[in-house]
Scaffold this motif. Sequence first.
Motif, PDB file in Angstrom:
ATOM      1  N   TRP A   1       0.878  -1.172   0.000  1.00 44.65           N
ATOM      2  CA  TRP A   1       0.000   0.000   0.000  1.00 44.65           C
ATOM      3  C   TRP A   1       0.913   1.219   0.000  1.00 44.65           C
ATOM      4  O   TRP A   1       1.387   1.662   1.046  1.00 44.65           O
ATOM      5  CB  TRP A   1      -0.898  -0.026   1.229  1.00 44.65           C
ATOM      6  N   PHE A   2       1.162   1.764  -1.178  1.00 47.26           N
ATOM      7  CA  PHE A   2       2.142   2.831  -1.313  1.00 47.26           C
ATOM      8  C   PHE A   2       1.465   4.177  -1.122  1.00 47.26           C
ATOM      9  O   PHE A   2       0.463   4.484  -1.764  1.00 47.26           O
ATOM     10  CB  PHE A   2       2.791   2.782  -2.699  1.00 47.26           C
ATOM     11  N   VAL A   3       2.030   4.981  -0.235  1.00 50.83           N
ATOM     12  CA  VAL A   3       1.575   6.357  -0.032  1.00 50.83           C
ATOM     13  C   VAL A   3       2.811   7.239   0.122  1.00 50.83           C
ATOM     14  O   VAL A   3       3.835   6.821   0.681  1.00 50.83           O
ATOM     15  CB  VAL A   3       0.665   6.488   1.212  1.00 50.83           C
ATOM     16  N   VAL A   4       2.710   8.461  -0.381  1.00 48.94           N
ATOM     17  CA  VAL A   4       3.825   9.395  -0.276  1.00 48.94           C
ATOM     18  C   VAL A   4       3.973   9.874   1.155  1.00 48.94           C
ATOM     19  O   VAL A   4       5.079   9.963   1.693  1.00 48.94           O
ATOM     20  CB  VAL A   4       3.609  10.583  -1.233  1.00 48.94           C
ATOM     21  N   GLN A   5       2.872  10.192   1.802  1.00 50.09           N
ATOM     22  CA  GLN A   5       2.855  10.639   3.183  1.00 50.09           C
ATOM     23  C   GLN A   5       2.093   9.627   4.042  1.00 50.09           C
ATOM     24  O   GLN A   5       1.177   8.961   3.551  1.00 50.09           O
ATOM     25  CB  GLN A   5       2.189  12.020   3.294  1.00 50.09           C
ATOM     26  N   PRO A   6       2.484   9.491   5.316  1.00 46.82           N
ATOM     27  CA  PRO A   6       1.778   8.532   6.186  1.00 46.82           C
ATOM     28  C   PRO A   6       0.300   8.873   6.310  1.00 46.82           C
ATOM     29  O   PRO A   6      -0.104  10.031   6.259  1.00 46.82           O
ATOM     30  CB  PRO A   6       2.505   8.672   7.531  1.00 46.82           C
ATOM     31  N   ARG A   7      -0.507   7.844   6.442  1.00 45.37           N
ATOM     32  CA  ARG A   7      -1.942   8.005   6.622  1.00 45.37           C
ATOM     33  C   ARG A   7      -2.355   7.348   7.942  1.00 45.37           C
ATOM     34  O   ARG A   7      -1.783   6.337   8.348  1.00 45.37           O
ATOM     35  CB  ARG A   7      -2.702   7.352   5.466  1.00 45.37           C
ATOM     36  N   PRO A   8      -3.342   7.916   8.608  1.00 44.01           N
ATOM     37  CA  PRO A   8      -3.763   7.345   9.900  1.00 44.01           C
ATOM     38  C   PRO A   8      -4.466   6.013   9.724  1.00 44.01           C
ATOM     39  O   PRO A   8      -5.074   5.737   8.694  1.00 44.01           O
ATOM     40  CB  PRO A   8      -4.704   8.410  10.459  1.00 44.01           C
ATOM     41  N   ILE A   9      -4.364   5.187  10.766  1.00 43.88           N
ATOM     42  CA  ILE A   9      -5.050   3.903  10.749  1.00 43.88           C
ATOM     43  C   ILE A   9      -6.559   4.098  10.868  1.00 43.88           C
ATOM     44  O   ILE A   9      -7.348   3.434  10.197  1.00 43.88           O
ATOM     45  CB  ILE A   9      -4.534   3.009  11.905  1.00 43.88           C
ATOM     46  N   THR A  10      -6.968   5.031  11.701  1.00 47.84           N
ATOM     47  CA  THR A  10      -8.394   5.316  11.917  1.00 47.84           C
ATOM     48  C   THR A  10      -8.762   6.590  11.170  1.00 47.84           C
ATOM     49  O   THR A  10      -8.133   7.638  11.358  1.00 47.84           O
ATOM     50  CB  THR A  10      -8.702   5.489  13.417  1.00 47.84           C
ATOM     51  N   LEU A  11      -9.766   6.499  10.325  1.00 47.66           N
ATOM     52  CA  LEU A  11     -10.239   7.628   9.535  1.00 47.66           C
ATOM     53  C   LEU A  11     -11.720   7.807   9.790  1.00 47.66           C
ATOM     54  O   LEU A  11     -12.482   6.840   9.782  1.00 47.66           O
ATOM     55  CB  LEU A  11      -9.978   7.388   8.046  1.00 47.66           C
ATOM     56  N   PHE A  12     -12.147   9.040  10.035  1.00 43.58           N
ATOM     57  CA  PHE A  12     -13.557   9.317  10.329  1.00 43.58           C
ATOM     58  C   PHE A  12     -13.937  10.644   9.691  1.00 43.58           C
ATOM     59  O   PHE A  12     -13.061  11.396   9.226  1.00 43.58           O
ATOM     60  CB  PHE A  12     -13.805   9.346  11.848  1.00 43.58           C
ATOM     61  N   PRO A  13     -15.223  10.967   9.603  1.00 47.88           N
ATOM     62  CA  PRO A  13     -15.632  12.251   9.015  1.00 47.88           C
ATOM     63  C   PRO A  13     -15.017  13.422   9.772  1.00 47.88           C
ATOM     64  O   PRO A  13     -14.774  13.349  10.989  1.00 47.88           O
ATOM     65  CB  PRO A  13     -17.162  12.238   9.155  1.00 47.88           C
ATOM     66  N   PRO A  14     -14.706  14.526   9.070  1.00 45.03           N
ATOM     67  CA  PRO A  14     -14.075  15.678   9.715  1.00 45.03           C
ATOM     68  C   PRO A  14     -14.888  16.190  10.908  1.00 45.03           C
ATOM     69  O   PRO A  14     -16.100  16.388  10.817  1.00 45.03           O
ATOM     70  CB  PRO A  14     -13.997  16.719   8.592  1.00 45.03           C
ATOM     71  N   GLU A  15     -14.177  16.421  12.033  1.00 42.99           N
ATOM     72  CA  GLU A  15     -14.801  16.931  13.250  1.00 42.99           C
ATOM     73  C   GLU A  15     -14.178  18.284  13.563  1.00 42.99           C
ATOM     74  O   GLU A  15     -12.961  18.377  13.761  1.00 42.99           O
ATOM     75  CB  GLU A  15     -14.587  15.954  14.409  1.00 42.99           C
ATOM     76  N   PRO A  16     -14.967  19.378  13.596  1.00 47.12           N
ATOM     77  CA  PRO A  16     -14.399  20.717  13.786  1.00 47.12           C
ATOM     78  C   PRO A  16     -13.881  20.920  15.217  1.00 47.12           C
ATOM     79  O   PRO A  16     -14.375  20.323  16.180  1.00 47.12           O
ATOM     80  CB  PRO A  16     -15.582  21.638  13.487  1.00 47.12           C
ATOM     81  N   ILE A  17     -12.856  21.758  15.317  1.00 46.57           N
ATOM     82  CA  ILE A  17     -12.342  22.198  16.610  1.00 46.57           C
ATOM     83  C   ILE A  17     -12.293  23.716  16.595  1.00 46.57           C
ATOM     84  O   ILE A  17     -12.266  24.351  15.533  1.00 46.57           O
ATOM     85  CB  ILE A  17     -10.939  21.616  16.900  1.00 46.57           C
ATOM     86  N   ALA A  18     -12.262  24.315  17.761  1.00 40.50           N
ATOM     87  CA  ALA A  18     -12.338  25.777  17.878  1.00 40.50           C
ATOM     88  C   ALA A  18     -10.955  26.381  17.677  1.00 40.50           C
ATOM     89  O   ALA A  18     -10.156  26.463  18.617  1.00 40.50           O
ATOM     90  CB  ALA A  18     -12.910  26.171  19.241  1.00 40.50           C
ATOM     91  N   ALA A  19     -10.655  26.766  16.438  1.00 37.83           N
ATOM     92  CA  ALA A  19      -9.400  27.442  16.121  1.00 37.83           C
ATOM     93  C   ALA A  19      -9.540  28.038  14.738  1.00 37.83           C
ATOM     94  O   ALA A  19     -10.212  27.492  13.875  1.00 37.83           O
ATOM     95  CB  ALA A  19      -8.219  26.481  16.185  1.00 37.83           C
ATOM     96  N   THR A  20      -8.865  29.203  14.508  1.00 41.48           N
ATOM     97  CA  THR A  20      -8.964  29.874  13.206  1.00 41.48           C
ATOM     98  C   THR A  20      -7.607  30.264  12.635  1.00 41.48           C
ATOM     99  O   THR A  20      -7.512  30.591  11.458  1.00 41.48           O
ATOM    100  CB  THR A  20      -9.839  31.137  13.319  1.00 41.48           C
ATOM    101  N   GLU A  21      -6.512  30.255  13.442  1.00 45.85           N
ATOM    102  CA  GLU A  21      -5.216  30.653  12.924  1.00 45.85           C
ATOM    103  C   GLU A  21      -4.711  29.611  11.921  1.00 45.85           C
ATOM    104  O   GLU A  21      -5.145  28.472  11.911  1.00 45.85           O
ATOM    105  CB  GLU A  21      -4.206  30.849  14.052  1.00 45.85           C
ATOM    106  N   SER A  22      -3.740  30.059  11.085  1.00 46.85           N
ATOM    107  CA  SER A  22      -3.249  29.178  10.024  1.00 46.85           C
ATOM    108  C   SER A  22      -2.297  28.114  10.535  1.00 46.85           C
ATOM    109  O   SER A  22      -2.059  27.123   9.848  1.00 46.85           O
ATOM    110  CB  SER A  22      -2.564  30.017   8.940  1.00 46.85           C
ATOM    111  N   ARG A  23      -1.688  28.291  11.726  1.00 45.38           N
ATOM    112  CA  ARG A  23      -0.820  27.284  12.306  1.00 45.38           C
ATOM    113  C   ARG A  23      -1.626  26.374  13.222  1.00 45.38           C
ATOM    114  O   ARG A  23      -2.662  26.775  13.760  1.00 45.38           O
ATOM    115  CB  ARG A  23       0.307  27.942  13.112  1.00 45.38           C
ATOM    116  N   PRO A  24      -1.204  25.120  13.400  1.00 44.03           N
ATOM    117  CA  PRO A  24      -1.949  24.229  14.302  1.00 44.03           C
ATOM    118  C   PRO A  24      -2.045  24.826  15.695  1.00 44.03           C
ATOM    119  O   PRO A  24      -1.058  25.358  16.226  1.00 44.03           O
ATOM    120  CB  PRO A  24      -1.122  22.934  14.291  1.00 44.03           C
ATOM    121  N   PRO A  25      -3.214  24.787  16.301  1.00 41.70           N
ATOM    122  CA  PRO A  25      -3.385  25.388  17.637  1.00 41.70           C
ATOM    123  C   PRO A  25      -2.569  24.629  18.685  1.00 41.70           C
ATOM    124  O   PRO A  25      -2.448  23.402  18.631  1.00 41.70           O
ATOM    125  CB  PRO A  25      -4.884  25.263  17.887  1.00 41.70           C
ATOM    126  N   LEU A  26      -2.007  25.396  19.630  1.00 40.40           N
ATOM    127  CA  LEU A  26      -1.259  24.760  20.719  1.00 40.40           C
ATOM    128  C   LEU A  26      -2.186  24.093  21.717  1.00 40.40           C
ATOM    129  O   LEU A  26      -1.825  23.064  22.310  1.00 40.40           O
ATOM    130  CB  LEU A  26      -0.384  25.807  21.421  1.00 40.40           C
TER     131      LEU A  26
END
Length: 488
Positions: A396-421
């Motif tokens: 199963w060839f992928v350029v970038q690693p993929r997670p084992i568990t995949l689910f529909p997108p779940e929003p989190i409270a953040a708006t900045e362009s960098r990942p929230p701390l």
Amino acid sequence: MRRRVVSLWFPRLGSDRVLRTKSVSGPFVLTLSQNNANQIYCLNAEAERQGLSQGMPFADARSFCPNLTSQEADTTKDALFLSALRRWATRYCPWVGIEGRDGLVMDITGSAHLFGGEAGMLMDIRQRLARIGVSVQIGLGDSRGAAWALAHYGEGCAEIGQPLAALSHLPVAALRLGDDAVMGLQRLGLRRIGEVEAAERAPLARRFGPDLLLRLDQALGRQPEQIAPENDPPHYGVRITLPEPIGLVHDVMAGVSRLLSRLCSKLKEQEVGARVLCLTLRRVDQDAQIVEVCLARALSDADRMLPLFERGVGEIDAGYGIDQMRLQAVQTEALPTVQLSHVPSKRSDRLADLITRLGTRLGLENIRRLLPADSHIPERSFVVASAAYSEPESSWFVVQPRPITLFPPEPIAATESRPPLRFRWRRMPMTSGRIVGPERIAPEWWLEDDLWRTGLRDYWRVDTTQGRRLWLFYTPQSPGWFVQGEFA
């Protein structure tokens, strides 16, 4: 004994097959795409009376006949229907072959008297076909060529030993010649078979080659032409009739073992394996109990298939006893003989046996596996396939690693362009630790996907101090953060 041949031509085979189960009033045609154009493939008698013909463009046919009903042709089903008619025609004689895509040829030598003579046989054929809604044109002659010509152009019978008298008035196309040869003969003024027979043979041979004279001699019975009957497909079914009724599971399984041994011998002779087996147990009260076994891989090994019947046999109701058992391979696949070698094979049957055992309880259609797909979009990077009808991929060839568990997108409270701390996910406070990214994935514009209509996504791998390794993405066009997967 003079040889006698019958030719059956079904001019409306495809439309008759469809109209036997579909009631249509008025003109009806079957269409087929040929040469980048939709053309009439077959039509009923009403459409012919409206002036339509085979090969006419469908657009022109609609302009001539606005109330035309049409359906797409299925040549595979037409071939199966013709094969069924061939098997039916063996009631009249054993030598029955298929003639083209819409005809049959029968050698009735020595069998016509069983039906009251040739006229009685042809009448019986015509009446039986009319009752099932199949139109036919019949020709009878001393040779295959004469019978074909009469069926397609004359629909009559040639007297014994007098083929020329019946064929002389027919057009030269009745000799089964190519279009170029027919046009060439017509330019010479030879439009009838009788005119060709009366002409000098040497000039005809020099101009048209040996095929013209060969077809002429075959039609007039001077050259032999064999009829090769079609072989019936192999039947993978065995049965036993018991002298005394049985009802114990042990006794029934002993009978299944005997049936499997005989059936597997047939399968190995033809180099095929069974995928679906159907065991029919007839009780003394004429009721039948059916046990079906589906296999994840084609097999012809009785020892491996016998345990699969134990669960189904244990659940049957034997009533007052079972007096007949029948086992049939309903679905088969090619299983060629494999050369034995000291090198171990990479293909193991253990997984297939496990899938088969689970399938007897859960159903083979409920056992599935994930296979890789060529797509960068996470939701489209895999396909779900039946485990019984697919092979696992080696990598199963992928350029970038993929997670084992995949689910529909779940929003989190953040708006900045960098990942929230710091953020909350599923009511749990999370603190970002190691962050890797971004990986930008663009929508595949040639596919319609409502979830990806918003545009680009920037994916990040975030290792939280709480021990969760999450897969987050950011949508620049409408700022927002979402969690879509979790790494192991």
